[in-house]
Design an enzyme around this catalytic site. Structure first.
Site, short mmCIF file in Angstrom:
data_model
loop_
_atom_site.label_atom_id
_atom_site.label_comp_id
_atom_site.label_asym_id
_atom_site.label_seq_id
_atom_site.Cartn_x
_atom_site.Cartn_y
_atom_site.Cartn_z
N ASP A 7 0.85 -1.19 0.00
CA ASP A 7 0.00 0.00 0.00
C ASP A 7 0.88 1.23 0.00
O ASP A 7 2.05 1.17 0.40
CB ASP A 7 -0.92 0.00 1.22
CG ASP A 7 -1.94 1.13 1.16
OD1 ASP A 7 -2.87 1.04 0.33
OD2 ASP A 7 -1.81 2.10 1.93
N SER A 8 0.31 2.34 -0.42
CA SER A 8 1.07 3.59 -0.42
C SER A 8 1.36 4.08 0.99
O SER A 8 2.22 4.93 1.19
CB SER A 8 0.31 4.67 -1.19
OG SER A 8 -0.98 4.87 -0.63
N CYS A 70 -3.97 -0.99 -2.55
CA CYS A 70 -4.09 0.43 -2.83
C CYS A 70 -4.90 0.57 -4.11
O CYS A 70 -4.53 0.03 -5.15
CB CYS A 70 -2.71 1.06 -3.00
SG CYS A 70 -2.74 2.80 -3.52
N GLU A 150 -6.49 8.93 9.33
CA GLU A 150 -5.14 8.80 9.88
C GLU A 150 -5.00 9.53 11.22
O GLU A 150 -4.12 9.21 12.01
CB GLU A 150 -4.11 9.29 8.86
CG GLU A 150 -4.05 8.41 7.64
CD GLU A 150 -2.77 8.57 6.84
OE1 GLU A 150 -1.95 9.45 7.18
OE2 GLU A 150 -2.59 7.79 5.88
N CYS A 181 -11.07 3.38 -1.38
CA CYS A 181 -9.78 3.71 -0.77
C CYS A 181 -9.71 2.89 0.51
O CYS A 181 -10.71 2.81 1.24
CB CYS A 181 -9.67 5.21 -0.47
SG CYS A 181 -8.21 5.66 0.51
N HIS A 183 -8.51 3.38 3.29
CA HIS A 183 -8.75 4.10 4.54
C HIS A 183 -10.24 4.10 4.90
O HIS A 183 -10.60 4.15 6.08
CB HIS A 183 -8.30 5.56 4.42
CG HIS A 183 -6.84 5.78 4.52
ND1 HIS A 183 -5.96 5.45 3.51
CD2 HIS A 183 -6.08 6.32 5.50
CE1 HIS A 183 -4.73 5.78 3.86
NE2 HIS A 183 -4.78 6.30 5.08
#
Length: 247
Positions: A7-8, A70, A150, A181, A183
């Site tokens: 993942d990034s 990702c 985050e 995404c 997240h």
């Protein structure tokens, strides 16, 4: 069986969590390109270049499979990565579209894709859903969801304000929301409450697990995986986030 998860940054931990729950692998190597996150605002050539460098990172581990956790990398670099290795490389977009097809019987269902700007601009979700016969697809770049996740903000006034900002122009309620995404699953409870209990949320981690079981006939080995974390910057921060997100 050794699997790499790329993942990034930290978002792929939501995919990792789904995989860990099912106990499908003996060894898992997670790599986050935390020094250069986010990928979602970068151009195609840069995304491909960074993805190839990440693939090279995994070379010493003798992988049996690589999971691209990702959506942006899956949109722009998946085909290139597959040409460079002789093991399966799975992307979350393929899995997400397949999961959406499984979840919805009616091709006229309203589908909302939430993702980063780069993923939305790639039109990969839109094109693939249309190829599956779905007609009513809306997409929104909701990049501000990434920093709040985050920061550990999953509900409350800030989340409510962002929902109002992004969703106020929606004319129809979706039957499915693709969390494009990695997240965004951390906002699942808030999104479910906003769109209602009948709205299906398509989670990349759950979609990948379904793909592994159906396409690769994988079953639980009833054993916890040996898990290794690596990052291009501040691996300890990644490990700290993992302790929270994987709990």
């Amino acid at each position: 069986m050794n699997v790499g998860i790329f993942d990034s940054g930290v978002g792929g931990l939501s995919v990792l969590k789904s995989i860990l729950k099912e106990q499908l692998f003996e060894n898992i190597i997670y790599y986050g390109d935390t020094a250069r996150v986010p990928y979602g605002v970068k151009d195609k050539d840069t995304i491909i270049k960074f993805s190839i460098q990440a693939l090279n990172f995994f070379s010493p581990f003798k992988l049996d499979m690589l999971i691209i956790a990702c959506n942006t990398v899956s949109a722009y670099a998946l085909d290139e990565l597959r040409t460079r290795v002789d093991f399966p490389v799975l992307g979350v977009i393929d899995a997400g579209v397949s999961a959406t097809k499984y979840a919805l019987d009616n091709k006229d269902s309203e589908i909302l894709v939430l993702a980063t700007k780069a993923t939305i601009n790639s039109k990969q979700y839109q094109k693939r859903l249309q190829d599956e016969g779905f007609k009513n697809i809306n997409s929104l770049a909701t990049g501000l969801f990434v920093p709040i996740v985050e920061e550990g903000i999953f509900e409350g006034r800030i989340v409510d304000s962002l929902f109002e900002y992004y969703f106020k122009e929606l004319k129809k309620s979706p039957q499915a929301v693709i969390l494009g995404c990695t997240h965004f699953p951390l906002l699942s409870d808030a999104l479910q409450e906003y769109f209602g209990k009948d709205c299906k949320l398509i989670h990349s981690g759950n979609a990948i697990v379904r793909q592994l079981k159906e396409n690769f006939d994988m079953k639980s080995i009833n054993k916890e995986a040996k898990l290794s974390f690596y990052a291009s910057s501040d691996v300890q921060s990644l490990k700290n986030t993992a302790k929270i997100w994987l709990s």
